[in-house]
Design a protein around this motif. Structure first.
Motif, PDB file in Angstrom:
ATOM      1  N   ARG A 217      -6.234  -7.797  -2.323  1.00  0.00           N
ATOM      2  CA  ARG A 217      -7.214  -6.772  -2.682  1.00  0.00           C
ATOM      3  C   ARG A 217      -6.936  -5.473  -1.928  1.00  0.00           C
ATOM      4  O   ARG A 217      -6.379  -5.490  -0.832  1.00  0.00           O
ATOM      5  N   ASN A 223     -11.757  -2.469  -3.995  1.00  0.00           N
ATOM      6  CA  ASN A 223     -11.430  -3.883  -3.761  1.00  0.00           C
ATOM      7  C   ASN A 223     -10.779  -4.535  -4.993  1.00  0.00           C
ATOM      8  O   ASN A 223     -10.939  -5.727  -5.235  1.00  0.00           O
ATOM      9  N   HIS A 224      -9.984  -3.719  -5.710  1.00  0.00           N
ATOM     10  CA  HIS A 224      -9.336  -4.267  -6.908  1.00  0.00           C
ATOM     11  C   HIS A 224      -8.196  -5.204  -6.514  1.00  0.00           C
ATOM     12  O   HIS A 224      -7.612  -5.086  -5.442  1.00  0.00           O
ATOM     13  N   SER A 225      -7.881  -6.110  -7.410  1.00  0.00           N
ATOM     14  CA  SER A 225      -6.800  -7.065  -7.188  1.00  0.00           C
ATOM     15  C   SER A 225      -5.566  -6.621  -7.966  1.00  0.00           C
ATOM     16  O   SER A 225      -5.391  -5.428  -8.248  1.00  0.00           O
ATOM     17  N   TRP A 253      -3.488  -3.234   1.885  1.00  0.00           N
ATOM     18  CA  TRP A 253      -3.851  -4.444   1.143  1.00  0.00           C
ATOM     19  C   TRP A 253      -4.322  -5.527   2.111  1.00  0.00           C
ATOM     20  O   TRP A 253      -3.717  -5.728   3.170  1.00  0.00           O
TER      21      TRP A 253
END
Length: 287
Positions: A217, A223-225, A253
């Motif tokens: 993330r 908090n995108h993956s 990350w």
């Protein structure tokens, strides 16, 4: 006489070529240094020898995974011993106790029989009152020697977490360390980690056939993956855990992890959700 001259010319040319070839064979052969492109971490002199420690990418010892190359030089004639037998024992001297860390054997490399290779996984850095040392025991020319040297172990220069020491839900203490990627790219990277359990203060055997779930993330970007990640599973040949890590952009990350035992039980770590932004078990990268 006219028919003899060509044979005389051929004889003289052959003699000259033979002389040149002979002169070439007599020239000294320069041995290439197999560690020329590596960083010298320590040069320990004892017993009439120099025990040299090298790293391929680091300038010193850091917490986490450290791949180390070792050579032993005979100071009397500046030559290096071939096929030495070497063992090592790292010890952290704390105020109230001593303990070791996960380590491999030191094995001769296929490329050069004067170079041995292994790894150490330091769980913590030293400080003004607590320090690491390594005791080497080695045999060369049929004789055994021993030496102990204090080393300086520091946190990685980027300050990011590459190793975690924790108590699992099975009441076993584990050490999990990231070995790769060393040079992360905006791509699907190979990721490699090593897992150990603390048998006692001086013994940390490797743990096989568990699973490490991976959820990277970007905390600073909502908090995108990322797509196309693969959980880490045990690779018997590499004696470590391997998976795929997708990094879609540069930046910071957090690699959220969950550790499962062979029965599929969670030993450490949590799912990332809207209510829970990060797992308690993780690695960090910034590039």
């Amino acid at each position: 006489m006219k028919t003899i001259k060509p044979f005389i010319v051929i004889f003289i040319v052959a003699l000259v070529l033979s002389s040149c070839t002979s002169d070439g064979d007599d020239s000294p052969k320069i041995e290439e240094n197999p560690m020329a492109e590596f960083n010298l971490l320590a040069n320990i002199e004892a017993n009439g020898h120099s025990l040299q420690l090298y790293s391929e990418g680091k300038n010193g010892f850091t917490t986490g995974y450290n791949e180390i190359f070792v050579r032993i030089k005979d100071n009397a004639d500046e030559s290096y011993f071939a096929d030495p037998e070497i063992t090592w024992m790292p010890v952290m001297h704390m105020m109230s106790m001593n303990h070791s860390c996960p380590k491999s054997d030191l094995n001769i490399t296929e490329e050069n029989n004067t170079v041995s290779k292994g790894y150490l996984v330091f769980q913590m850095a030293g400080n003004t009152d607590e320090f690491w040392d390594i005791t080497f025991t080695y045999t060369v020319e049929g004789k055994e020697y021993s030496l102990t040297e204090t080393i300086d172990v520091v946190a990685p220069s980027d300050g990011k977490q590459k190793v975690s020491s924790f108590m699992g839900s099975d009441d076993v203490r584990y050490v999990l360390a990231m070995a790769e990627p060393l040079d992360p790219q905006v791509a699907v990277n190979d990721i490699q980690a090593m897992l150990f359990k603390m048998e006692n203060m001086m013994s940390f055997p490797a743990v096989e056939n568990y699973t490490i779930a991976l959820d990277p993330r970007m905390p600073g970007m909502g908090n995108h993956s990322s797509p196309n990640n693969e959980d880490l599973t045990y690779d018997t040949a590499a004696k470590s855990y391997k998976g795929k890590l997708s990094l879609t952009m540069t930046g910071y990350w957090k690699l959220n992890l969950k550790l499962f035992n062979g029965s599929g039980e969670v030993l450490k770590g949590e799912d990332v959700t809207e209510e829970n932004e990060a797992s308690s078990l993780y690695f960090e990268l910034e590039f």
